[in-house]
Design a protein around this motif. Structure first.
Motif, PDB file in Angstrom:
ATOM      1  N   GLU A 163       0.845  -1.301   0.149  1.00 17.17           N
ATOM      2  CA  GLU A 163       0.229  -0.055  -0.064  1.00 17.17           C
ATOM      3  C   GLU A 163       0.881   1.180  -0.035  1.00 17.17           C
ATOM      4  OE1 GLU A 163      -2.561  -0.151   3.375  1.00 17.17           O
ATOM      5  OE2 GLU A 163      -3.690  -2.248   2.462  1.00 17.17           O
ATOM      6  N   ASP A 164       1.956   1.261   0.532  1.00 21.23           N
ATOM      7  CA  ASP A 164       2.806   2.561   0.909  1.00 21.23           C
ATOM      8  C   ASP A 164       4.263   2.254   0.216  1.00 21.23           C
ATOM      9  OD1 ASP A 164       0.903   3.661   2.726  1.00 21.23           O
ATOM     10  OD2 ASP A 164       1.680   2.389   4.287  1.00 21.23           O
ATOM     11  N   ALA A 165       4.175   1.420  -0.869  1.00 23.72           N
ATOM     12  CA  ALA A 165       5.343   1.417  -1.508  1.00 23.72           C
ATOM     13  C   ALA A 165       5.815   2.773  -2.266  1.00 23.72           C
ATOM     14  CB  ALA A 165       5.210   0.160  -2.714  1.00 23.72           C
ATOM     15  N   GLU A 166       6.977   2.961  -2.275  1.00 29.71           N
ATOM     16  CA  GLU A 166       7.615   4.261  -3.049  1.00 29.71           C
ATOM     17  C   GLU A 166       7.965   3.714  -4.162  1.00 29.71           C
ATOM     18  OE1 GLU A 166      10.835   7.375  -2.431  1.00 29.71           O
ATOM     19  OE2 GLU A 166      10.481   6.066  -0.817  1.00 29.71           O
ATOM     20  N   ILE A 167       7.394   4.374  -5.265  1.00 33.78           N
ATOM     21  CA  ILE A 167       7.798   3.946  -6.762  1.00 33.78           C
ATOM     22  C   ILE A 167       9.022   5.078  -7.184  1.00 33.78           C
ATOM     23  CG2 ILE A 167       7.005   4.029  -9.005  1.00 33.78           C
ATOM     24  CD1 ILE A 167       5.307   2.238  -7.007  1.00 33.78           C
ATOM     25  N   PRO A 168      10.049   4.567  -7.377  1.00 37.51           N
ATOM     26  CA  PRO A 168      11.066   5.164  -7.978  1.00 37.51           C
ATOM     27  C   PRO A 168      11.003   5.818  -9.155  1.00 37.51           C
ATOM     28  CG  PRO A 168      11.749   2.844  -8.090  1.00 37.51           C
ATOM     29  CD  PRO A 168      10.449   3.140  -7.134  1.00 37.51           C
ATOM     30  N   THR A 169      11.343   7.032  -9.543  1.00 37.12           N
ATOM     31  CA  THR A 169      11.261   7.589 -10.633  1.00 37.12           C
ATOM     32  C   THR A 169      12.725   7.906 -11.855  1.00 37.12           C
ATOM     33  OG1 THR A 169      11.341   9.873  -9.634  1.00 37.12           O
ATOM     34  CG2 THR A 169       9.100   8.835 -10.175  1.00 37.12           C
ATOM     35  N   ASN A 170      13.660   7.773 -10.571  1.00 34.83           N
ATOM     36  CA  ASN A 170      14.927   8.031 -11.390  1.00 34.83           C
ATOM     37  C   ASN A 170      15.607   6.712 -11.957  1.00 34.83           C
ATOM     38  OD1 ASN A 170      17.610   9.006 -12.273  1.00 34.83           O
ATOM     39  ND2 ASN A 170      18.272   9.509 -10.252  1.00 34.83           N
ATOM     40  N   LEU A 171      15.209   6.306 -13.056  1.00 34.26           N
ATOM     41  CA  LEU A 171      15.685   5.195 -13.602  1.00 34.26           C
ATOM     42  C   LEU A 171      16.331   5.115 -15.105  1.00 34.26           C
ATOM     43  CD1 LEU A 171      12.138   3.408 -12.895  1.00 34.26           C
ATOM     44  CD2 LEU A 171      14.056   3.206 -11.420  1.00 34.26           C
ATOM     45  N   PRO A 172      17.505   5.235 -14.938  1.00 36.98           N
ATOM     46  CA  PRO A 172      18.294   5.480 -16.140  1.00 36.98           C
ATOM     47  C   PRO A 172      18.200   4.427 -17.004  1.00 36.98           C
ATOM     48  CG  PRO A 172      19.595   5.482 -14.062  1.00 36.98           C
ATOM     49  CD  PRO A 172      18.313   5.036 -13.706  1.00 36.98           C
ATOM     50  N   SER A 173      18.292   4.840 -18.408  1.00 37.17           N
ATOM     51  CA  SER A 173      18.105   4.250 -19.580  1.00 37.17           C
ATOM     52  C   SER A 173      19.242   4.858 -20.654  1.00 37.17           C
ATOM     53  CB  SER A 173      16.890   3.825 -20.003  1.00 37.17           C
ATOM     54  OG  SER A 173      16.723   3.313 -21.452  1.00 37.17           O
ATOM     55  N   ASP A 174      19.991   4.019 -21.272  1.00 36.91           N
ATOM     56  CA  ASP A 174      20.747   4.395 -22.553  1.00 36.91           C
ATOM     57  C   ASP A 174      19.895   4.526 -23.756  1.00 36.91           C
ATOM     58  OD1 ASP A 174      22.901   5.177 -21.208  1.00 36.91           O
ATOM     59  OD2 ASP A 174      23.830   3.173 -21.462  1.00 36.91           O
ATOM     60  N   CYS A 175      18.533   3.981 -23.720  1.00 36.73           N
ATOM     61  CA  CYS A 175      17.591   3.834 -24.899  1.00 36.73           C
ATOM     62  C   CYS A 175      16.391   4.659 -24.774  1.00 36.73           C
ATOM     63  CB  CYS A 175      17.217   2.551 -25.032  1.00 36.73           C
ATOM     64  SG  CYS A 175      18.575   1.202 -24.977  1.00 36.73           S
ATOM     65  N   GLY A 176      16.377   5.506 -23.657  1.00 33.31           N
ATOM     66  CA  GLY A 176      15.329   6.347 -23.459  1.00 33.31           C
ATOM     67  C   GLY A 176      13.876   5.648 -22.961  1.00 33.31           C
ATOM     68  N   MET A 177      14.165   4.275 -22.448  1.00 30.49           N
ATOM     69  CA  MET A 177      13.353   3.792 -21.908  1.00 30.49           C
ATOM     70  C   MET A 177      12.545   4.155 -20.673  1.00 30.49           C
ATOM     71  SD  MET A 177      11.447   0.777 -22.732  1.00 30.49           S
ATOM     72  CE  MET A 177      12.408   0.002 -23.862  1.00 30.49           C
ATOM     73  N   ASP A 178      11.339   4.050 -20.616  1.00 28.80           N
ATOM     74  CA  ASP A 178      10.719   4.431 -19.538  1.00 28.80           C
ATOM     75  C   ASP A 178      10.391   3.180 -18.609  1.00 28.80           C
ATOM     76  OD1 ASP A 178       9.105   5.510 -17.405  1.00 28.80           O
ATOM     77  OD2 ASP A 178       7.312   6.130 -18.528  1.00 28.80           O
ATOM     78  N   TYR A 179      11.108   3.160 -17.321  1.00 24.76           N
ATOM     79  CA  TYR A 179      10.865   2.185 -16.622  1.00 24.76           C
ATOM     80  C   TYR A 179       9.984   2.192 -15.322  1.00 24.76           C
ATOM     81  CZ  TYR A 179      14.734  -0.007 -18.973  1.00 24.76           C
ATOM     82  OH  TYR A 179      15.289  -0.616 -20.255  1.00 24.76           O
ATOM     83  N   VAL A 180       9.298   3.514 -15.248  1.00 20.74           N
ATOM     84  CA  VAL A 180       8.500   3.841 -14.171  1.00 20.74           C
ATOM     85  C   VAL A 180       7.171   2.739 -14.102  1.00 20.74           C
ATOM     86  CG1 VAL A 180       6.832   5.606 -13.409  1.00 20.74           C
ATOM     87  CG2 VAL A 180       9.016   6.195 -14.033  1.00 20.74           C
ATOM     88  N   PRO A 181       6.611   2.541 -15.446  1.00 25.31           N
ATOM     89  CA  PRO A 181       5.755   1.439 -15.382  1.00 25.31           C
ATOM     90  C   PRO A 181       6.159   0.067 -14.923  1.00 25.31           C
ATOM     91  CG  PRO A 181       5.372   2.550 -17.397  1.00 25.31           C
ATOM     92  CD  PRO A 181       6.964   2.891 -16.738  1.00 25.31           C
ATOM     93  N   LEU A 182       7.419  -0.334 -15.052  1.00 23.88           N
ATOM     94  CA  LEU A 182       7.782  -1.674 -14.461  1.00 23.88           C
ATOM     95  C   LEU A 182       8.060  -1.503 -12.951  1.00 23.88           C
ATOM     96  CD1 LEU A 182       9.164  -4.500 -14.715  1.00 23.88           C
ATOM     97  CD2 LEU A 182      11.375  -3.345 -15.147  1.00 23.88           C
ATOM     98  N   ALA A 183       8.353  -0.280 -12.616  1.00 30.23           N
ATOM     99  CA  ALA A 183       8.802   0.020 -10.869  1.00 30.23           C
ATOM    100  C   ALA A 183       7.369  -0.050 -10.352  1.00 30.23           C
ATOM    101  CB  ALA A 183       9.180   1.359 -10.837  1.00 30.23           C
ATOM    102  N   THR A 184       6.371   0.402 -11.065  1.00 30.58           N
ATOM    103  CA  THR A 184       4.892   0.510 -10.493  1.00 30.58           C
ATOM    104  C   THR A 184       4.485  -0.789 -10.410  1.00 30.58           C
ATOM    105  OG1 THR A 184       4.505   2.540 -11.450  1.00 30.58           O
ATOM    106  CG2 THR A 184       2.539   1.417 -10.721  1.00 30.58           C
ATOM    107  N   MET A 185       4.583  -1.721 -11.446  1.00 29.58           N
ATOM    108  CA  MET A 185       3.962  -2.980 -11.418  1.00 29.58           C
ATOM    109  C   MET A 185       4.611  -3.946 -10.229  1.00 29.58           C
ATOM    110  SD  MET A 185       4.123  -3.809 -15.728  1.00 29.58           S
ATOM    111  CE  MET A 185       3.377  -2.615 -16.603  1.00 29.58           C
TER     112      MET A 185
END
Length: 264
Positions: A95-117
């Motif tokens: 419930e209180d999981a903190e979703i990280p947003t600083n997720l580096p990528s050399d390809c411009g990939m957005d990993y926030v959805p993966l972190a959320t899942m």
């Protein structure tokens, strides 16, 4: 006649992500050569399509850069290759999981959805996202393919693989991830069958041991508490074991630098 009987025999078998390319070996052994347009459609599909799914994702996930790749898969690909379940039951302890947003990528990939899942316990979706991500960051998608060859692994940026690994590791309490699988691989001394047993990719029908299936009612465990160490993420062995071997031998695992959180 031999080929005809063989096709009929294979026609009765259900596909599995771990099924060796026995038909390919059979053809090679009989000097038939590579698949051509005369090869039955469904076997060409079975051995060459990716394990993607067209299942819908939630609004949170719909914004991912991989949505188009997921939606683009066809019913024929889904049936032929076998896919994991589209959804998994959310964890009740996030419930209180903190979703990280600083997720580096050399390809411009957005990993926030993966972190959320992962943070919300949607492990089946995270598992599929990870495979789709590899298709993109390995350059396979750019080449018009919806699956990763083992030769593509060298093109996967270490930064991206490290980001993916930190997320899996973080939200599973160190239980899931490629680095965990690498440890199990070393313990298995590179024997794929032993490796599969260690990470729970096998089951038994009576006295007969077999690889678990992820098509239809998946037999894999999308639960951090119940699954063995290294159980996720899944890697298809439909085309052999070279892909997972190369993933586990990627240079990013040569040291523990991948564990370092990015600076803000």
């Amino acid at each position: 006649q031999i080929l005809s009987r063989s096709f009929k025999r294979f026609d009765t078998m259900k596909p599995s992500p771990f099924l060796p390319s026995a038909l390919t070996l059979f053809l090679a052994a009989n000097s038939v050569g590579a698949f051509t347009t005369t090869t039955p459609q469904k076997w060409h599909s079975l051995l060459t399509t990716t394990t993607t799914t067209k299942a819908a994702v939630t609004t949170t996930r719909a914004a991912t850069s991989l949505a188009s790749a997921t939606a683009a898969s066809t019913d024929e690909e889904t049936e032929a290759a076998g896919v994991p379940p589209a959804t998994s039951e959310a964890s009740t302890n996030t419930e209180d999981a903190e979703i990280p947003t600083n997720l580096p990528s050399d390809c411009g990939m957005d990993y926030v959805p993966l972190a959320t899942m992962l943070a919300t316990g949607q492990l089946a979706e995270a598992d599929q996202f990870t495979r789709d991500a590899l298709i993109t960051i390995s350059g396979a998608k750019e080449k018009g393919r919806e699956f990763v060859y083992f030769t593509d692994v060298k093109n996967i940026p270490a930064k991206d693989l490290a980001t993916i690994e930190r997320l899996w590791n973080k939200f599973s309490g160190g239980k899931f991830g490629y680095s965990v699988q690498k440890k199990k691989w070393k313990q298995s001394k590179g024997d794929f069958e032993t490796f599969c047993r260690k990470i729970g990719w096998t089951t038994k029908d009576g006295e007969v041991e077999r690889k678990k299936r992820w098509f239809g009612a998946s037999e894999f465990i999308y639960d951090v508490k119940k699954a063995p160490e290294g159980h996720l993420p899944l890697t298809s062995a439909l085309r052999g074991t070279s892909l997972i071997k190369n993933l586990l031998e990627h240079p990013v695992w040569e040291n523990d630098d991948w564990k370092n959180e990015p600076e803000n």
